[in-house]
Design a protein around this motif. Structure first.
Motif, short mmCIF file in Angstrom:
data_model
loop_
_atom_site.label_atom_id
_atom_site.label_comp_id
_atom_site.label_asym_id
_atom_site.label_seq_id
_atom_site.Cartn_x
_atom_site.Cartn_y
_atom_site.Cartn_z
N ASN A 84 40.20 45.34 44.52
CA ASN A 84 41.07 45.06 45.66
C ASN A 84 41.50 46.33 46.38
OD1 ASN A 84 41.56 42.77 43.54
ND2 ASN A 84 42.24 41.90 45.48
N ALA A 122 38.55 48.66 50.53
CA ALA A 122 38.55 47.77 51.70
C ALA A 122 37.18 47.14 51.94
CB ALA A 122 39.00 48.54 52.94
N SER A 147 37.55 42.13 48.71
CA SER A 147 38.36 42.34 49.91
C SER A 147 37.77 41.58 51.09
CB SER A 147 38.45 43.84 50.23
OG SER A 147 39.14 44.54 49.21
#
Length: 290
Positions: free
Chosen positions: A33, A36, A41
């Protein structure tokens, strides 16, 4: 993953370290997580209701997470990302969130299909309670593919042993004990076996003078307050050991041990009691120690 790894390998090839780091980089690229551009994500940003194609490894972890969520009645929840961030343990620490009504099960808001998944509500995935275990299994698989059969893998305190050491002894490991508590040392032999530990001392935040564990009860939407100091689970799969250790920690001594016993898990739980500690052990683990 914000942690370290180590490996002890009998007859290791010079490029073993490169293979391991490559495997771990691939998992981070899918399941972190904090990245990005990771698949998790990307999934969490996708519009609600839109199917997202995902790698096989990712789907393996997501399917396992949903299975443990079902078996633990939501004590483990792979779609707990909003709560993780809201309580200050994720990349969007402190982000506004709503815990929802007690008993809400976010994992039911995620639908799975062949190599695809979609969010049916405003929930986000978080694999922090299962990805390290999967990584241990993945590294072990990569080493076996290289023809290696005797090794001990450790990632952030989760371990797997295969074969034996050169002196023909098994890979003996001492189960991690919570700092500050006096408990008997439990030594186990890992031979085709994994062990994972969840503890309230590993990650926590302090708010208004209270120490809040990173273990969040998805059913209440808040960090646990059941005095569980640690849970260790032995399993053929480090991924399942990791997820079950989290679930049992959330469930607590009575319900957690009952669920672990019902599913034949080898587990030990340490609960804080005043200035001391009390141990709970499942029959499966007791039989292994005889």
């Amino acid at each position: 993953m914000g942690t370290s790894w180590s490996a002890r390998i009998v007859d290791a090839a010079p490029h073993c370290a490169n293979i391991i780091t490559s495997v771990l980089a691939g998992i981070i690229g899918q399941m972190s997580n904090w990245e990005a551009g990771s698949d998790i994500s990307r999934f969490n940003r996708a519009p609600i209701g839109e199917w997202v194609s995902l790698p096989d490894a990712f789907m393996t972890v997501l399917n396992a997470g949903v299975e443990i969520a079902r078996l633990s009645d939501g004590a483990f929840d792979p779609a707990i990302g909003r709560l993780v961030d809201g309580w200050g343990f994720g990349p969007a620490a402190g982000a506004p969130f709503s815990a929802g009504p007690a008993g809400q099960q976010s994992w039911r808001q995620v639908e799975l299909s062949d190599g695809k998944a979609r969010r049916m509500g405003d929930v986000t995935l978080d694999f922090s309670g299962i990805a390290k275990g999967f990584a241990v299994d993945a590294v072990a698989h990569a080493l076996r593919d290289m023809g290696l059969s005797q090794f001990l893998i450790e990632i952030g305190g989760e371990l797997r042993g295969e074969g034996v050491k050169p002196d023909l002894q098994p890979w003996w490991v001492d189960l991690e004990a919570p700092p500050g508590l006096i408990v008997p040392v439990m030594r186990v032999a890992l031979c085709g076996l994994s062990v994972a530990t969840s503890g309230d001392y590993r990650r926590f935040v302090t708010r208004a003078g209270r120490r809040l564990s990173h273990s969040i009860d998805p059913r209440s939407g808040a960090p646990i307050a059941n005095d569980v100091a640690s849970v260790s689970v032995l399993h053929e799969s480090a991924m399942f050991a990791d997820a079950w250790a989290t679930a049992i920690t959330v469930l607590g001594p009575d319900e957690g041990m009952a669920v672990a016993t019902r599913h034949g898990l080898a587990a030990i739980l340490i609960r804080r009691e005043g200035s001391g500690a009390r141990e709970y052990m499942t029959p499966t683990l007791a039989a292994m120690l005889d």
